[in-house]
Design a protein around this motif. Sequence first.
Motif, PDB file in Angstrom:
ATOM      1  N   SER A 160       0.868  -1.175   0.000  1.00 25.20           N
ATOM      2  CA  SER A 160       0.000   0.000   0.000  1.00 25.20           C
ATOM      3  C   SER A 160       0.907   1.227   0.000  1.00 25.20           C
ATOM      4  CB  SER A 160      -0.928   0.006   1.220  1.00 25.20           C
ATOM      5  OG  SER A 160      -0.194   0.195   2.415  1.00 25.20           O
ATOM      6  N   ASP A 161       0.307   2.398   0.067  1.00 30.53           N
ATOM      7  CA  ASP A 161       1.114   3.621   0.057  1.00 30.53           C
ATOM      8  C   ASP A 161       2.038   3.708   1.266  1.00 30.53           C
ATOM      9  OD1 ASP A 161      -0.071   4.384  -2.290  1.00 30.53           O
ATOM     10  OD2 ASP A 161      -1.564   5.681  -1.343  1.00 30.53           O
ATOM     11  N   ASN A 162       1.667   3.079   2.359  1.00 30.81           N
ATOM     12  CA  ASN A 162       2.450   3.219   3.590  1.00 30.81           C
ATOM     13  C   ASN A 162       3.043   1.910   4.092  1.00 30.81           C
ATOM     14  OD1 ASN A 162      -0.141   2.267   4.241  1.00 30.81           O
ATOM     15  ND2 ASN A 162       0.057   2.965   6.354  1.00 30.81           N
ATOM     16  N   VAL A 163       2.899   0.840   3.305  1.00 29.06           N
ATOM     17  CA  VAL A 163       3.411  -0.467   3.742  1.00 29.06           C
ATOM     18  C   VAL A 163       4.187  -1.109   2.603  1.00 29.06           C
ATOM     19  CG1 VAL A 163       2.815  -2.758   4.602  1.00 29.06           C
ATOM     20  CG2 VAL A 163       1.445  -0.777   5.300  1.00 29.06           C
TER      21      VAL A 163
ATOM     22  N   ILE B 257       6.403   0.101   7.829  1.00 30.02           N
ATOM     23  CA  ILE B 257       5.016   0.541   8.036  1.00 30.02           C
ATOM     24  C   ILE B 257       5.031   1.987   8.521  1.00 30.02           C
ATOM     25  CG2 ILE B 257       2.879   0.184   9.331  1.00 30.02           C
ATOM     26  CD1 ILE B 257       3.599  -2.761   9.526  1.00 30.02           C
ATOM     27  N   THR B 258       4.463   2.877   7.736  1.00 29.86           N
ATOM     28  CA  THR B 258       4.405   4.297   8.074  1.00 29.86           C
ATOM     29  C   THR B 258       3.014   4.644   8.587  1.00 29.86           C
ATOM     30  OG1 THR B 258       6.031   4.811   6.362  1.00 29.86           O
ATOM     31  CG2 THR B 258       4.713   6.646   7.221  1.00 29.86           C
ATOM     32  N   VAL B 259       2.971   5.295   9.747  1.00 28.58           N
ATOM     33  CA  VAL B 259       1.686   5.657  10.344  1.00 28.58           C
ATOM     34  C   VAL B 259       1.721   7.119  10.775  1.00 28.58           C
ATOM     35  CG1 VAL B 259       1.214   3.320  11.171  1.00 28.58           C
ATOM     36  CG2 VAL B 259       2.423   4.925  12.653  1.00 28.58           C
TER      37      VAL B 259
ATOM     38  N   TYR C 212       2.902   1.787  17.698  1.00 31.51           N
ATOM     39  CA  TYR C 212       3.804   0.642  17.535  1.00 31.51           C
ATOM     40  C   TYR C 212       3.034  -0.671  17.653  1.00 31.51           C
ATOM     41  CZ  TYR C 212       7.086  -2.975  19.012  1.00 31.51           C
ATOM     42  OH  TYR C 212       7.772  -4.151  19.135  1.00 31.51           O
ATOM     43  N   CYS C 213       2.145  -0.769  18.625  1.00 27.80           N
ATOM     44  CA  CYS C 213       1.363  -1.999  18.809  1.00 27.80           C
ATOM     45  C   CYS C 213       0.503  -2.283  17.586  1.00 27.80           C
ATOM     46  CB  CYS C 213       0.486  -1.888  20.052  1.00 27.80           C
ATOM     47  SG  CYS C 213       1.411  -1.887  21.606  1.00 27.80           S
ATOM     48  N   ASP C 214      -0.118  -1.236  17.032  1.00 27.52           N
ATOM     49  CA  ASP C 214      -0.911  -1.414  15.812  1.00 27.52           C
ATOM     50  C   ASP C 214      -0.028  -1.883  14.660  1.00 27.52           C
ATOM     51  OD1 ASP C 214      -3.209  -0.632  17.111  1.00 27.52           O
ATOM     52  OD2 ASP C 214      -3.126   1.446  16.414  1.00 27.52           O
TER      53      ASP C 214
ATOM     54  N   LEU D  12      -0.110  -5.415  12.373  1.00 20.58           N
ATOM     55  CA  LEU D  12      -0.138  -5.443  10.912  1.00 20.58           C
ATOM     56  C   LEU D  12       1.064  -6.211  10.369  1.00 20.58           C
ATOM     57  CD1 LEU D  12      -1.372  -4.648   8.251  1.00 20.58           C
ATOM     58  CD2 LEU D  12      -0.220  -2.418   8.428  1.00 20.58           C
ATOM     59  N   ALA D  13       2.240  -5.992  10.933  1.00 22.37           N
ATOM     60  CA  ALA D  13       3.439  -6.710  10.489  1.00 22.37           C
ATOM     61  C   ALA D  13       3.293  -8.209  10.712  1.00 22.37           C
ATOM     62  CB  ALA D  13       4.673  -6.178  11.225  1.00 22.37           C
TER      63      ALA D  13
END
Length: 518
Positions: free
Chosen positions: A113-116, A151-153, A164-166, A170-171
């Motif tokens: 995705s755009d951030n992953v 992973i960019t959040v 970080y937990c989220d 996802l990772a």
Amino acid sequence: MQGIGKMIYNQKLVQDTVRMINDLKQKALQNNIVFETVLFMKTWPVEIAKIHKQLQTITSKKANWDFYLYKNFSDKVVTEADLVKVLNSIKYRNITFIFPISGIPVDKAIELSDNVQIVKISEINILKNLDKNYMDFLEHYQNESANVISITVLSEPNNDSYSYCDAVNLATMIISLLNFCLKDINSSFILNRYEFLSPFENNKFTNYIIKSPFVIENKVMKVNKLEFVPSYIGQIPYYDNSEFKFSEEVDIKLLKILYKLYSVKEKGTKAQTLFGIIKILSDSIIEKDKDSQFLKLISTFDSLLTCEEDRRPKTVQIAFNTLFILNQDVTEKTQMRQIVDDISLGYSLRSEIIHDGKSISYLSIPKVNDKDLYARLFQIIKRVILSLLKDPQFETIKTFHELFNLIDEQIFFEKRMFAYMILLNIREVDGSISIKKLKKKVRKSIKEISTESWIVKYIMFKREYSDNYFGKVINNVVNSLIVNHILICDSKSKRLQLNSENIAIDNQDWWQFLHESK
């Protein structure tokens, strides 16, 4: 809508949230409980969760709401202006969590995705703000061509631990998808399995494992500010690029499709359940103990393909439901036999491991190559999951309750076919017939059907079902015909005959009797 300061917020939501905060503060005051203490949180967890949800709805972002509530409102009555001011004071920025993982290095970056994305850590060209210990740690990853999940959040500094937990969740799912999409599975030698590369210290895990030791902020790589001490990472398998290629080992197209489906899944749906099963399968691949590895794999069949209300034996349920989902009407009998035999053998091995305390390496069942069996069972459950996620016939099925209802309807349809065969054969008899002879005649009639269904094939092709499950199906249908006064059973001789006053074989209305016995 109300606009105060930098942002415009929904006035009604702001008013409701202010009222909820003040009401809760009043309750705490009346009960002599200090606002935002552990006792406070333990006493009113539901009310606090509702306030958090309101605040997230207002801002459309996550934040450490407890921190801001305690810092700003612990000693005062809250006004709308107060709340809006606090919301506008929260500063968000992009932060990228870097998760080093084992497995064959990617040929090129995989954009999910755009951030992953999944990329070699050596290809991340950024400034590094690390001390020597951490640089050594990073270079160890780079020298071994380790992959990373990036992973960019959008996060605010006081909420980075929650972000970080989220990101970890996802990772973890992405690792599960990578393992699920492996093209070749072997239980004893899965060199290309994917998992987090966690730090070690004297061959023991540190007290708190940070799966993302590095973060990127403003194009600068930094140490993850969560409490973490870098140390020896352990052995990373070395991959000769001429021997292994990511694109040949992982189905990239499938990976992207599954990630897209995962991104839009809804809670409580079929998809959420299936992605949970994918996580268990990934755990099985990563598991080093062979017995635990095999049991985790078998548990996915239980979780996915059995129903508590179904009274059939578990292996019958699983084999039947598997064939139904895989649409085995076009499958050769040898392929059906392989699927059913593998499921039966898998559960035999499971019983020996669990009930007899044996190890999979020393089981008594002959002619078992556990490596091949693991791979075949993995591919069976993988095909089931993909069918449920991608097959158009299951597109409208949103929950497993609906799926099992669909399977019940198919069973009902096949029962009608058996009932029809029973009545045809009895009508050809002059007088009555024994149940034993009737079963033989029905079996012969079914074998002569040129377009027999896959369920009939399933019941018929294997001898043990001929004497067991086939007989149970016939008995169930015969009993239903008797209860509905379509057949008559002589109480002494136990012989069957048609109820001539209540049956017209060419009239299909009598099929409806089975509706009450599904």
